[in-house]
Design a protein around this motif. Structure first.
Motif, PDB file in Angstrom:
ATOM      1  N   ALA A 180       0.831  -1.211   0.000  1.00 20.48           N
ATOM      2  CA  ALA A 180       0.000   0.000   0.000  1.00 20.48           C
ATOM      3  C   ALA A 180       0.863   1.258   0.000  1.00 20.48           C
ATOM      4  O   ALA A 180       0.475   2.277  -0.565  1.00 20.48           O
ATOM      5  N   LEU A 181       2.034   1.177   0.604  1.00 21.34           N
ATOM      6  CA  LEU A 181       2.907   2.341   0.739  1.00 21.34           C
ATOM      7  C   LEU A 181       3.929   2.462  -0.385  1.00 21.34           C
ATOM      8  O   LEU A 181       4.293   3.577  -0.776  1.00 21.34           O
ATOM      9  N   ASP A 182       4.415   1.331  -0.890  1.00 24.91           N
ATOM     10  CA  ASP A 182       5.461   1.347  -1.928  1.00 24.91           C
ATOM     11  C   ASP A 182       5.404   0.030  -2.700  1.00 24.91           C
ATOM     12  O   ASP A 182       5.987  -0.970  -2.304  1.00 24.91           O
ATOM     13  N   ARG A 183       4.673   0.058  -3.807  1.00 30.86           N
ATOM     14  CA  ARG A 183       4.471  -1.162  -4.603  1.00 30.86           C
ATOM     15  C   ARG A 183       5.770  -1.782  -5.084  1.00 30.86           C
ATOM     16  O   ARG A 183       5.935  -3.001  -5.071  1.00 30.86           O
ATOM     17  N   ARG A 184       6.702  -0.954  -5.524  1.00 29.89           N
ATOM     18  CA  ARG A 184       7.976  -1.486  -6.045  1.00 29.89           C
ATOM     19  C   ARG A 184       8.743  -2.221  -4.943  1.00 29.89           C
ATOM     20  O   ARG A 184       9.261  -3.318  -5.164  1.00 29.89           O
ATOM     21  N   MET A 185       8.815  -1.620  -3.763  1.00 34.12           N
ATOM     22  CA  MET A 185       9.491  -2.261  -2.643  1.00 34.12           C
ATOM     23  C   MET A 185       8.807  -3.587  -2.294  1.00 34.12           C
ATOM     24  O   MET A 185       9.466  -4.591  -2.030  1.00 34.12           O
ATOM     25  N   ALA A 186       7.484  -3.589  -2.300  1.00 35.43           N
ATOM     26  CA  ALA A 186       6.732  -4.803  -1.973  1.00 35.43           C
ATOM     27  C   ALA A 186       6.973  -5.901  -3.000  1.00 35.43           C
ATOM     28  O   ALA A 186       7.077  -7.071  -2.648  1.00 35.43           O
ATOM     29  N   ARG A 187       7.055  -5.527  -4.281  1.00 33.24           N
ATOM     30  CA  ARG A 187       7.336  -6.534  -5.319  1.00 33.24           C
ATOM     31  C   ARG A 187       8.682  -7.201  -5.080  1.00 33.24           C
ATOM     32  O   ARG A 187       8.810  -8.426  -5.171  1.00 33.24           O
ATOM     33  N   LYS A 188       9.695  -6.403  -4.776  1.00 35.62           N
ATOM     34  CA  LYS A 188      11.031  -6.959  -4.502  1.00 35.62           C
ATOM     35  C   LYS A 188      11.010  -7.844  -3.264  1.00 35.62           C
ATOM     36  O   LYS A 188      11.613  -8.913  -3.245  1.00 35.62           O
ATOM     37  N   LEU A 189      10.315  -7.383  -2.241  1.00 39.57           N
ATOM     38  CA  LEU A 189      10.193  -8.162  -1.004  1.00 39.57           C
ATOM     39  C   LEU A 189       9.500  -9.491  -1.274  1.00 39.57           C
ATOM     40  O   LEU A 189       9.953 -10.542  -0.821  1.00 39.57           O
ATOM     41  N   HIS A 190       8.431  -9.450  -2.027  1.00 36.58           N
ATOM     42  CA  HIS A 190       7.688 -10.676  -2.330  1.00 36.58           C
ATOM     43  C   HIS A 190       8.553 -11.649  -3.108  1.00 36.58           C
ATOM     44  O   HIS A 190       8.593 -12.842  -2.804  1.00 36.58           O
ATOM     45  N   ARG A 191       9.271 -11.149  -4.105  1.00 36.72           N
ATOM     46  CA  ARG A 191      10.152 -12.025  -4.895  1.00 36.72           C
ATOM     47  C   ARG A 191      11.227 -12.668  -4.035  1.00 36.72           C
ATOM     48  O   ARG A 191      11.546 -13.837  -4.217  1.00 36.72           O
ATOM     49  N   SER A 192      11.764 -11.912  -3.086  1.00 40.70           N
ATOM     50  CA  SER A 192      12.854 -12.440  -2.276  1.00 40.70           C
ATOM     51  C   SER A 192      12.375 -13.427  -1.214  1.00 40.70           C
ATOM     52  O   SER A 192      13.167 -14.194  -0.687  1.00 40.70           O
ATOM     53  N   HIS A 193      11.080 -13.437  -0.901  1.00 39.52           N
ATOM     54  CA  HIS A 193      10.540 -14.343   0.108  1.00 39.52           C
ATOM     55  C   HIS A 193       9.399 -15.191  -0.430  1.00 39.52           C
ATOM     56  O   HIS A 193       8.559 -15.661   0.336  1.00 39.52           O
ATOM     57  N   ALA A 194       9.358 -15.382  -1.725  1.00 40.96           N
ATOM     58  CA  ALA A 194       8.260 -16.145  -2.335  1.00 40.96           C
ATOM     59  C   ALA A 194       8.364 -17.620  -1.955  1.00 40.96           C
ATOM     60  O   ALA A 194       9.436 -18.167  -1.745  1.00 40.96           O
ATOM     61  N   CYS A 195       7.193 -18.236  -1.842  1.00 35.49           N
ATOM     62  CA  CYS A 195       7.128 -19.681  -1.619  1.00 35.49           C
ATOM     63  C   CYS A 195       5.915 -20.221  -2.352  1.00 35.49           C
ATOM     64  O   CYS A 195       5.091 -19.464  -2.844  1.00 35.49           O
ATOM     65  N   ALA A 196       5.797 -21.504  -2.416  1.00 33.41           N
ATOM     66  CA  ALA A 196       4.672 -22.140  -3.104  1.00 33.41           C
ATOM     67  C   ALA A 196       3.348 -21.656  -2.525  1.00 33.41           C
ATOM     68  O   ALA A 196       3.219 -21.494  -1.318  1.00 33.41           O
TER      69      ALA A 196
END
Length: 79
Positions: A58-74
């Motif tokens: 909600a605050l920073d979509r780009r940061m969240a995308r990077k965070l999600h990619r770095s901690h993604a799981c099934a």
């Protein structure tokens, strides 16, 4: 619809939490939310990670995308 609406909407509960978080942490709010998500991920607490990820989104979509990619799981939504 707003001209900048790209369909990546944040649900009202997360938006409310993000606004309260911003009121408390100011311009550092997205970074703080990211840090909280990382702490939760390291602890293996997926629901808390997802909560903070959505606040970060909600605050920073780009940061969240990077965070999600770095901690993604099934089973992730892949947003």
């Amino acid at each position: 619809m707003p001209a900048n609406d790209n369909g990546d909407l944040v649900d009202p509960a997360h938006m409310h939490a993000a606004l309260r978080h911003f009121a408390k942490h100011g311009l550092a709010a997205a970074q703080h939310a990211r840090e909280q998500a990382i702490i939760a991920a390291r602890a293996g607490d997926r629901p808390t990670f997802e909560w903070w990820l959505e606040i970060c989104r909600a605050l920073d979509r780009r940061m969240a995308r990077k965070l999600h990619r770095s901690h993604a799981c099934a089973g992730d939504t892949g947003r």
